[in-house]
Design an enzyme around this catalytic site. Structure first.
Site, PDB file in Angstrom:
ATOM      1  N   ARG A 142      58.624  11.372  17.852  1.00 18.32           N
ATOM      2  CA  ARG A 142      60.015  11.305  17.388  1.00 18.32           C
ATOM      3  C   ARG A 142      60.365   9.893  16.922  1.00 18.32           C
ATOM      4  O   ARG A 142      60.151   8.921  17.633  1.00 18.32           O
ATOM      5  CB  ARG A 142      60.966  11.678  18.530  1.00 18.32           C
ATOM      6  N   ARG A 175      63.212   5.416  19.870  1.00 21.46           N
ATOM      7  CA  ARG A 175      63.982   5.161  21.088  1.00 21.46           C
ATOM      8  C   ARG A 175      62.993   4.743  22.180  1.00 21.46           C
ATOM      9  O   ARG A 175      61.880   5.251  22.236  1.00 21.46           O
ATOM     10  CB  ARG A 175      64.712   6.426  21.550  1.00 21.46           C
ATOM     11  N   ARG A 186      56.562   8.946  32.327  1.00 21.90           N
ATOM     12  CA  ARG A 186      57.548   9.921  32.803  1.00 21.90           C
ATOM     13  C   ARG A 186      56.864  11.230  33.195  1.00 21.90           C
ATOM     14  O   ARG A 186      57.155  11.821  34.232  1.00 21.90           O
ATOM     15  CB  ARG A 186      58.598  10.159  31.713  1.00 21.90           C
TER      16      ARG A 186
END
Ligand SMILES: [Zn+2]
Length: 234
Positions: A142, A175, A186
């Site tokens: 992304r 981001r 994560r």
């Protein structure tokens, strides 16, 4: 109408309480919304429940806010009470899709006990299974234009010129949350307890493992086929 493939259990008018499990990037939220629409039952996502309860200023919402403001985790009891409150609403009379909780076997046991106390249980656990490296690729692909906020995806929706916004030519940025190393870290935290939750419900024989690398439509129809459309009480 036949009962769903849930095996022996209480009467056929038992609510369809589903638990949707999947890591970030597995398409869980998308599937939850599609299933909610198709089955006519609400999608109860823990994050949304927290936000709604806090915005409405309910006692549980105030309780959750107090913990969050202290930088502490909201206790399982509070989260479970929020889900039970939602499950008690008329909109959930035929069932609901739980999402985002339980995240650990301990939470799963606590939720199971609370449901059992009112003669209920999670009927099926839908595990949207996607290999970690595929998830990293999905999420870390992304990019976004810092000027006009147009989102891009390296593979699914690339810009015409690599690294540049189609609309204004600005250099695309990523981001922090979408950087590969952050995504991988994560997932490394998220996946092991998630698999333990799946194991917990495997022991009850109620897990449907769905290959999350298929198209969105195929994943949805496979889930519907596995839980048996007839499983929702009229
Ligand atoms: Zn732009």
């Amino acid at each position: 109408m036949t009962d769903g493939p849930s095996g022996p259990g209480p009467a056929g008018d038992e609510r369809l309480i589903l638990l949707l499990v999947g890591a970030v990037g597995a398409g869980k939220g998308t599937q939850a919304d599609l299933l909610a629409e198709e089955l006519g039952i609400p999608h109860l996502a823990s994050g949304n429940l927290f936000r709604a309860a806090m915005a409405a200023g309910t006692p549980l919402g105030d309780d959750a806010r107090a913990y969050m403001e202290r930088g502490e985790l909201v206790p399982d009891d509070t989260t479970i009470a929020m889900f039970m409150e939602e499950l008690a609403r008329p909109i959930a009379a035929r069932g609901a899709i739980l999402d985002g909780f339980p995240r650990t076997p301990r939470q799963a046991t606590a939720l199971d006990e609370t449901l059992a106390a009112q003669g209920e249980r999670i009927r099926r656990v839908i595990f949207i299974d996607v290999p970690t490296e595929v998830l990293v690729q999905r999420v870390a692909g992304r990019w976004i234009c810092p000027a006009c906020s147009t989102p891009y995806h390296e593979f699914k929706d690339p810009p015409l010129v690599p690294g540049r916004c189609d609309r204004d030519g600005t250099d695309l940025t990523q981001r922090d949350d979408d950087r590969p190393e952050v995504v991988r870290a994560r997932l490394e935290r998220q996946v092991p307890p998630m698999l333990e939750v799946v194991d917990h419900y495997e022991r009850a024989g109620i897990v449907d493992r769905i290959d999350g690398q298929q198209t969105i439509e195929t994943v949805t129809s496979e889930i519907l086929a596995r839980i048996g459309h007839a499983a929702v009480p009229e």
